[in-house]
Design a protein around this motif. Structure first.
Motif, PDB file in Angstrom:
ATOM      1  N   ASP A  60       0.856  -1.174   0.000  1.00  0.00           N
ATOM      2  CA  ASP A  60       0.000   0.000   0.000  1.00  0.00           C
ATOM      3  C   ASP A  60       0.898   1.232   0.000  1.00  0.00           C
ATOM      4  OD1 ASP A  60      -2.169   1.651   0.084  1.00  0.00           O
ATOM      5  OD2 ASP A  60      -2.813   1.113   2.116  1.00  0.00           O
ATOM      6  N   ILE A  61       0.319   2.398  -0.344  1.00  0.00           N
ATOM      7  CA  ILE A  61       1.075   3.632  -0.240  1.00  0.00           C
ATOM      8  C   ILE A  61       1.131   4.053   1.228  1.00  0.00           C
ATOM      9  CG2 ILE A  61       0.481   4.382  -2.576  1.00  0.00           C
ATOM     10  CD1 ILE A  61      -1.595   6.271  -1.299  1.00  0.00           C
ATOM     11  N   TYR A  62       2.152   4.814   1.582  1.00  0.00           N
ATOM     12  CA  TYR A  62       2.303   5.242   2.972  1.00  0.00           C
ATOM     13  C   TYR A  62       1.231   6.261   3.337  1.00  0.00           C
ATOM     14  CZ  TYR A  62       3.768   8.079   6.885  1.00  0.00           C
ATOM     15  OH  TYR A  62       3.766   8.782   8.058  1.00  0.00           O
ATOM     16  N   ARG A  63       0.656   6.084   4.523  1.00  0.00           N
ATOM     17  CA  ARG A  63      -0.255   7.065   5.115  1.00  0.00           C
ATOM     18  C   ARG A  63       0.108   7.231   6.581  1.00  0.00           C
ATOM     19  NH1 ARG A  63      -3.717   3.812   2.027  1.00  0.00           N
ATOM     20  NH2 ARG A  63      -4.770   4.913   0.306  1.00  0.00           N
ATOM     21  N   LYS A  64      -0.194   8.387   7.124  1.00  0.00           N
ATOM     22  CA  LYS A  64       0.151   8.710   8.509  1.00  0.00           C
ATOM     23  C   LYS A  64      -0.460   7.715   9.501  1.00  0.00           C
ATOM     24  CE  LYS A  64       0.136  12.604  11.783  1.00  0.00           C
ATOM     25  NZ  LYS A  64      -0.256  14.020  11.971  1.00  0.00           N
ATOM     26  N   LYS A  65      -1.584   7.134   9.148  1.00  0.00           N
ATOM     27  CA  LYS A  65      -2.267   6.223  10.066  1.00  0.00           C
ATOM     28  C   LYS A  65      -1.420   4.994  10.403  1.00  0.00           C
ATOM     29  CE  LYS A  65      -4.698   3.495   6.535  1.00  0.00           C
ATOM     30  NZ  LYS A  65      -6.010   3.005   6.068  1.00  0.00           N
TER      31      LYS A  65
END
Length: 392
Positions: A60-65
């Protein structure tokens, strides 16, 4: 440098690696021996990472969560913008971040790791000299591997005594074989002919058995028995002897005593003090056209020394008797100018060399310090002899 080198407990802590390429793989390989809670997130992940067991993989792409409940994060993508965002998010959430593309902005650095059976060592470079750091890390790892191998192999040496020649005094002149045995030894018996601080790097118990003129901590018979009793208990024993064990070192006496009682003995040769004295004092023991023979003798006791029938004669010990030896040379018809070299504390920082002759020695005008190696012969002045030959 503001980075504090510490060890961090990551037990039951979540570690996150953002990125799925070669840099991420290298980070994974470095941390996986220390943690079982590692997650890797990237849109595309290389096969070497995918095939790694006991990690969580998120394509997946990086997300802050994904930083929620994370203790450490490694920003390992090939995108400067993404790595920058990971660091920014980590700072907002109080998560420690290592940014691989800009180490100077990271919260912590990954250290080069050196491991042994009971030691883990982390190494960092102040000026980020990666090539030098890797070379030093490999050197240290080789050192630890070598030491561990020596300790593994010592079991077959239990109950055996090694008579090891330490050389003239400087630890730099100890043989590699002698150094290996010192590291393996359970007990190390040493005397006055070496600086005991040179033994600090060896784990075995150090036992002093020195013998100086009129000041014997142990008689030779006592030393023989102590070595026997130590080996009998199953210890791997090293008996250090100054110079070479078989040149005025009583190595043969100790070997005979021990072997007569069933103890296996091995003698490890050392650089004799006479050889070292000649080298350090620039006094060749032989020289073409000047000396073709050399003899070794002891000046320890008046009843033991004699004039040696050789082009060059070397006397061990006996600083108090050198004057008497010089007189014997005069009595035998040697020229009063017959050269003598005196080398005090051979190979040590306080080494002193005095070049004189038998007349000055016999007259008592020369300060003779103990311990000393005395070299009688024309090679003491070989340079002036060679110069005269050239001039003629």
């Amino acid at each position: 440098m503001s980075y504090l080198p510490i060890s961090i407990n990551v037990k039951n802590k979540n570690l996150l690696i953002v990125g799925g390429g070669k840099v991420a793989l290298k980070k994974l390989q470095g941390i996986i021996p220390f943690s079982s809670k590692i997650t890797i997130i990237a849109p595309s992940i290389c096969q070497e990472i995918v095939s790694t067991t006991e990690i969580v993989i998120l394509e997946d792409i990086y997300r802050k969560k994904y930083l929620k409940d994370v203790f450490l994060v490694y920003a390992c993508t090939n995108s400067e913008d993404i790595n920058k965002q990971v660091l920014k998010d980590a700072e907002e959430l109080g998560v420690l971040c290592n940014r691989t593309d800009k180490a100077e902005e990271s919260h912590f650095h990954s250290l080069a790791i050196v491991r042994s059976n009971n030691i883990i060592m982390g190494i960092n470079s102040i000026n980020k000299d990666c090539k030098g750091l890797v070379a030093f890390k490999n050197e240290l790892q080789s050192f630890f591997n070598h030491k561990e191998e020596l300790l593994r192999n010592k079991e077959q040496q239990k109950g055996k005594v090694y008579l090891v020649g330490f050389g003239p005094g400087s630890p730099d002149l100890l043989t590699k074989r002698g150094e290996k045995l010192l590291y393996q030894a359970d007990e190390i018996f040493y005397d006055d002919l070496l600086d005991s601080s040179a033994l600090n790097g060896y784990p075995g118990q150090k036992i002093y058995v020195g013998k100086r003129r009129d000041n014997h901590s142990k008689q030779q018979s006592e030393i023989n028995e102590i070595l026997f009793q130590s080996a009998k208990k199953g210890n791997m024993v090293v008996r250090l002897k100054g110079g070479d064990p078989l040149i005025f070192g009583r190595g043969s006496e100790e070997r005979f005593y021990l072997e007569e009682r069933g103890i296996s003995v091995e003698i490890i040769p050392g650089i004799s003090s006479a050889i070292a004295a000649a080298s350090y004092a620039n006094i060749p023991l032989t020289h073409r056209g000047i000396s073709s023979s050399v003899a070794f003798g002891t000046a320890h006791g008046k009843n033991s020394y004699k004039i040696l029938e050789s082009d060059t004669s070397v006397y061990y010990m006996g600083a108090k008797n050198i004057v008497e030896i010089a007189k014997k040379y005069l009595d035998k018809g040697y020229s009063p100018d017959y050269p003598v070299g005196l080398v005090h504390n051979v190979s040590m920082p306080e080494q002193e060399v005095v070049k004189t002759n038998i007349r000055e020695l016999a007259n008592g005008t020369v300060d003779i310090k103990s311990p000393v190696i005395s070299i009688f012969g024309n090679t003491v002045n070989y340079q002036s002899i060679m110069k005269k030959k050239i001039e003629d």
